[in-house]
Write a protein that holds these residues in place. Structure first.
Motif, mmCIF file in Angstrom:
data_model
loop_
_atom_site.group_PDB
_atom_site.id
_atom_site.type_symbol
_atom_site.label_atom_id
_atom_site.label_comp_id
_atom_site.label_asym_id
_atom_site.label_seq_id
_atom_site.Cartn_x
_atom_site.Cartn_y
_atom_site.Cartn_z
ATOM 1 N N ARG A 1 18.804 69.512 30.009
ATOM 2 C CA ARG A 1 17.527 68.827 30.260
ATOM 3 C C ARG A 1 17.663 67.337 29.982
ATOM 4 N NH1 ARG A 1 13.721 67.440 26.817
ATOM 5 N NH2 ARG A 1 14.639 68.697 25.148
ATOM 6 N N LEU A 2 18.332 66.985 28.886
ATOM 7 C CA LEU A 2 18.517 65.568 28.567
ATOM 8 C C LEU A 2 19.420 64.876 29.583
ATOM 9 C CD1 LEU A 2 18.952 65.712 24.676
ATOM 10 C CD2 LEU A 2 16.955 64.953 25.977
ATOM 11 N N ARG A 3 20.320 65.661 30.194
ATOM 12 C CA ARG A 3 21.238 65.081 31.186
ATOM 13 C C ARG A 3 20.482 64.533 32.385
ATOM 14 N NH1 ARG A 3 23.811 62.674 33.941
ATOM 15 N NH2 ARG A 3 25.940 62.914 34.716
ATOM 16 N N GLN A 4 19.281 65.064 32.635
ATOM 17 C CA GLN A 4 18.475 64.591 33.756
ATOM 18 C C GLN A 4 17.568 63.424 33.378
ATOM 19 O OE1 GLN A 4 19.250 65.920 36.630
ATOM 20 N NE2 GLN A 4 20.658 67.264 35.491
ATOM 21 N N GLN A 5 17.552 63.047 32.100
ATOM 22 C CA GLN A 5 16.707 61.941 31.647
ATOM 23 C C GLN A 5 17.378 60.602 31.982
ATOM 24 O OE1 GLN A 5 13.613 62.536 30.393
ATOM 25 N NE2 GLN A 5 14.135 64.654 30.922
ATOM 26 N N PRO A 6 16.563 59.549 32.143
ATOM 27 C CA PRO A 6 17.120 58.236 32.518
ATOM 28 C C PRO A 6 18.196 57.728 31.571
ATOM 29 C CG PRO A 6 14.733 58.237 32.745
ATOM 30 C CD PRO A 6 15.087 59.528 32.085
ATOM 31 N N LEU A 7 18.057 58.001 30.254
ATOM 32 C CA LEU A 7 19.038 57.467 29.300
ATOM 33 C C LEU A 7 20.434 57.996 29.613
ATOM 34 C CD1 LEU A 7 18.559 57.185 25.474
ATOM 35 C CD2 LEU A 7 20.676 58.056 26.409
ATOM 36 N N TRP A 8 20.552 59.298 29.782
ATOM 37 C CA TRP A 8 21.854 59.904 30.029
ATOM 38 C C TRP A 8 22.356 59.547 31.423
ATOM 39 C CZ3 TRP A 8 23.039 64.998 27.156
ATOM 40 C CH2 TRP A 8 24.408 65.262 27.207
ATOM 41 N N ARG A 9 21.442 59.521 32.392
ATOM 42 C CA ARG A 9 21.863 59.175 33.762
ATOM 43 C C ARG A 9 22.418 57.753 33.809
ATOM 44 N NH1 ARG A 9 16.850 61.059 35.662
ATOM 45 N NH2 ARG A 9 16.418 58.953 36.392
ATOM 46 N N LEU A 10 21.783 56.854 33.075
ATOM 47 C CA LEU A 10 22.247 55.462 33.072
ATOM 48 C C LEU A 10 23.636 55.359 32.442
ATOM 49 C CD1 LEU A 10 21.896 52.444 33.443
ATOM 50 C CD2 LEU A 10 20.552 52.393 31.340
ATOM 51 N N LEU A 11 23.830 56.044 31.314
ATOM 52 C CA LEU A 11 25.127 55.976 30.642
ATOM 53 C C LEU A 11 26.231 56.643 31.460
ATOM 54 C CD1 LEU A 11 24.036 56.724 26.964
ATOM 55 C CD2 LEU A 11 24.636 54.517 27.955
ATOM 56 N N ALA A 12 25.856 57.671 32.253
ATOM 57 C CA ALA A 12 26.863 58.415 33.009
ATOM 58 C C ALA A 12 27.071 57.871 34.420
ATOM 59 C CB ALA A 12 26.456 59.894 33.088
ATOM 60 N N GLY B 1 28.144 55.642 37.665
ATOM 61 C CA GLY B 1 29.373 54.900 37.941
ATOM 62 C C GLY B 1 29.217 53.415 37.682
ATOM 63 N N GLY B 2 28.094 52.864 38.117
ATOM 64 C CA GLY B 2 27.849 51.439 37.877
ATOM 65 C C GLY B 2 27.045 51.194 36.626
ATOM 66 N N GLY B 3 26.996 52.193 35.747
ATOM 67 C CA GLY B 3 26.193 52.078 34.528
ATOM 68 C C GLY B 3 26.519 50.867 33.673
ATOM 69 N N PRO B 4 27.809 50.596 33.413
ATOM 70 C CA PRO B 4 28.112 49.420 32.567
ATOM 71 C C PRO B 4 27.547 48.122 33.137
ATOM 72 C CG PRO B 4 30.024 50.835 32.751
ATOM 73 C CD PRO B 4 29.008 51.397 33.698
ATOM 74 N N THR B 5 27.673 47.933 34.454
ATOM 75 C CA THR B 5 27.154 46.700 35.048
ATOM 76 C C THR B 5 25.635 46.655 34.970
ATOM 77 O OG1 THR B 5 29.027 46.693 36.569
ATOM 78 C CG2 THR B 5 27.166 45.289 37.124
ATOM 79 N N VAL B 6 24.996 47.777 35.324
ATOM 80 C CA VAL B 6 23.528 47.817 35.284
ATOM 81 C C VAL B 6 23.040 47.577 33.858
ATOM 82 C CG1 VAL B 6 21.514 49.278 35.655
ATOM 83 C CG2 VAL B 6 23.433 49.371 37.260
ATOM 84 N N LEU B 7 23.692 48.214 32.908
ATOM 85 C CA LEU B 7 23.288 48.053 31.508
ATOM 86 C C LEU B 7 23.458 46.605 31.059
ATOM 87 C CD1 LEU B 7 22.230 50.117 29.484
ATOM 88 C CD2 LEU B 7 24.534 50.322 28.576
ATOM 89 N N ALA B 8 24.559 45.988 31.475
ATOM 90 C CA ALA B 8 24.799 44.592 31.079
ATOM 91 C C ALA B 8 23.763 43.661 31.703
ATOM 92 C CB ALA B 8 26.214 44.179 31.501
ATOM 93 N N LEU B 9 23.438 43.885 32.990
ATOM 94 C CA LEU B 9 22.454 43.025 33.649
ATOM 95 C C LEU B 9 21.077 43.173 33.012
ATOM 96 C CD1 LEU B 9 23.455 43.555 37.402
ATOM 97 C CD2 LEU B 9 23.837 41.519 36.011
ATOM 98 N N LEU B 10 20.680 44.419 32.775
ATOM 99 C CA LEU B 10 19.347 44.644 32.202
ATOM 100 C C LEU B 10 19.276 44.130 30.769
ATOM 101 C CD1 LEU B 10 18.555 48.216 33.577
ATOM 102 C CD2 LEU B 10 17.850 46.003 34.465
ATOM 103 N N GLN B 11 20.345 44.302 30.002
ATOM 104 C CA GLN B 11 20.338 43.810 28.626
ATOM 105 C C GLN B 11 20.269 42.286 28.585
ATOM 106 O OE1 GLN B 11 23.633 45.139 26.263
ATOM 107 N NE2 GLN B 11 23.133 43.839 24.524
ATOM 108 N N THR B 12 20.995 41.638 29.501
ATOM 109 C CA THR B 12 21.015 40.174 29.508
ATOM 110 C C THR B 12 19.643 39.592 29.815
ATOM 111 O OG1 THR B 12 23.324 40.201 30.204
ATOM 112 C CG2 THR B 12 22.078 38.173 30.597
ATOM 113 N N HIS B 13 18.968 40.173 30.811
ATOM 114 C CA HIS B 13 17.741 39.537 31.296
ATOM 115 C C HIS B 13 16.464 40.085 30.672
ATOM 116 C CE1 HIS B 13 20.042 37.323 34.196
ATOM 117 N NE2 HIS B 13 20.563 38.427 34.685
#
Length: 486
Positions: free
Chosen positions: A12-23, A25-37
């Motif tokens: 169930r948690l695997r379908q949540q946004p937190l886990w989907r974002l971390l898993a 393919g482009g998660g590191p880039t998306v996370l870096a962009l969102l964290q920066t701005h």
């Protein structure tokens, strides 16, 4: 099997946004962009600014060889659909604003903890736990003798410490321990500020649940409506509301705020603070504004939900919503009753007109400009073009003007009146040479006439048969100077 329960939870948690974002393919880039701005410096940004900054970063990524072919708007829309972002339209704002969802904030905090692992078993952390437990045990103890005994013991300890300081024995916390305790406080305060988003989500869920209970209630008014009609603020009186209200009262208490500010000022003056990195010092300097800003946002949401729920009931809007809900439910029951008799592919011989309205985001709406639908107005007659007297001489020199005829025409007009302007002469004798006649009369007037100091309009028919008009300086031909034209 005990693992089945954990497995179901993790799926169930695997379908949540937190886990989907971390898993992703482009998660590191998306996370870096969102964290920066939307995390490091600012927590909310207007849509136009956010799109512009993401577009600039995407362009840089493409220049380094990364494959990000879509536009910034497309990626932001995707992150919004995935639950990484939230979009709001604050009162008074000129456009929508973006902010991180609670899941994305937790993902950033989780990854930041991996980059800089936190020392879990520290003396400071254990001390905080012991102090909190001791304080809890003391505050919940109803035995008066034990509480007095503890206070006496604390009083004696304080007196011994005061005496030692007066005798010159002063124990100062070592720098290493002070740094460790400061970083523990920063982690604790950062988690406190980050939890505001979760509290706001709780209020949003509570608001939806209360409205659903009002809509689903049948028969009597129900406990929710009874409470609202009795003037009870259900959101503020909820467990989450009471907890946050207590927190907000403590945060906005003048005495507590002064204590916090004074402690921060004294701490920032200590030498060991210089060993903190710039991000940690910046966090401490902005701790009070951050808590007030994030807490104020949740407080405004709490008040807004309370007012909207009250208006929802007092305006009887819930009755219409309830009627629509009942109609939809009846339609669903009717469909279920005939589901075995009518196949999904059967022709019903019934036409249902679809609503013409189309749901779309407010940002996609275009303002209507009535001027775009207006018919073009009739062409207006323009002002007469002025003729510069300085250019008359040059034009006359380049033209073959019949001055003899023009002088004769002027004299004929002066026989009937004491003075006449160029326009008067043209009205009496139409310009046979078109513009040449006008220029010729102006040339004669400049030599033998009297300037009037203002302008007049001269009309004539050009060589192409079209009416012409020009604004010319007024020059009067005088009868007493008619001999000069003879």
């Amino acid at each position: 099997m005990k693992a089945e329960k954990s497995l179901a939870t993790y799926r169930r948690l695997r379908q949540q946004p937190l886990w989907r974002l971390l898993a992703a393919g482009g998660g590191p880039t998306v996370l870096a962009l969102l964290q920066t701005h939307l995390y490091d410096t600012e927590r909310r940004l207007p849509a136009s600014i956010f799109h512009e900054r993401i577009a600039r970063d995407l362009e840089h990524l493409r220049s380094t060889g990364e494959d990000w072919p879509q536009t910034a708007q497309a990626y932001v829309a995707g992150w919004l659909a995935e639950g990484y972002l939230e979009r709001r339209y604050p009162n008074g704002a000129s456009e929508e604003e973006y902010e991180l969802s609670t899941s994305t904030i937790e993902a950033i905090r989780f990854t930041a903890g991996q980059v800089k692992p936190h020392s879990a078993a520290t003396e400071t952390r254990l001390g905080l736990v012991i102090d909190a437990l001791a304080r809890l045990a003391e505050d919940t103890d109803a035995d008066r003798q034990r509480r007095v005994a503890r206070l006496r013991a604390e009083q004696e300890r304080l007196e011994r410490e005061i005496t030692a300081i007066e005798q010159g024995v002063l124990h100062i916390l070592p720098e290493a321990a002070a740094l460790e305790r400061t970083r523990e406080i920063i982690v604790l305060a950062d988690g406190l500020a980050g939890d505001f988003r979760r509290v706001r989500d709780q209020f949003e869920q509570l608001n939806r649940d209360l409205r659903a209970r009002i809509m689903e209630n049948e028969g009597s008014r129900g406990d929710v409506l009874d409470s609202l009609f009795a003037g009870i603020d259900l959101i503020t009186d909820s467990e989450a509301g009471r907890t946050f209200s207590a927190f907000w009262r403590l945060l906005t208490d003048p005495e507590q705020s002064a204590t916090l500010d004074e402690a921060l000022d004294q701490l920032m003056a200590r030498d060991f603070v210089g060993q903190l990195d710039s991000q940690e010092r910046k966090f401490l300097l902005r701790l009070t504004p951050t808590l007030l800003d994030q807490g104020g946002m949740v407080h405004d949401v709490l008040q807004s939900f309370a007012r909207s729920l009250k208006n929802f009931v007092q305006s009887r809007e819930f009755l219409e919503q309830r009627r629509l809900t009942q109609l939809l439910r009846q339609a669903q029951l009717a469909a279920l009753a005939i589901k075995d008799e009518v196949k999904a592919t059967d022709t019903l011989h019934y036409s249902l007109a679809l609503a013409s309205s189309r749901l779309s985001s407010l940002s996609q709406w275009m303002l209507h400009d009535p001027a775009m639908q207006a018919l073009p107005s009739a062409m207006q007659v323009g002002e007469a073009a002025p003729i510069n007297p300085a250019s008359v001489g040059e034009l006359v020199a380049q033209s073959e003007i019949d001055f003899r005829s023009l002088k004769s025409q002027v004299l004929k007009v002066l026989e009937l009146r004491p003075q006449a302007s160029v326009a008067d002469v043209l009205r009496a004798h139409p310009a046979e040479q078109g513009l040449g006649s006008v220029l010729g009369l102006l040339a004669l007037g400049s030599r033998h006439g009297l300037a009037g100091g203002h302008t007049e309009t001269a009309d004539w028919i050009g060589g192409d048969g079209q009416a012409r008009r020009a604004s010319i300086p007024v020059i009067y031909f005088l009868k007493e100077r008619a001999d000069e034209l003879a």
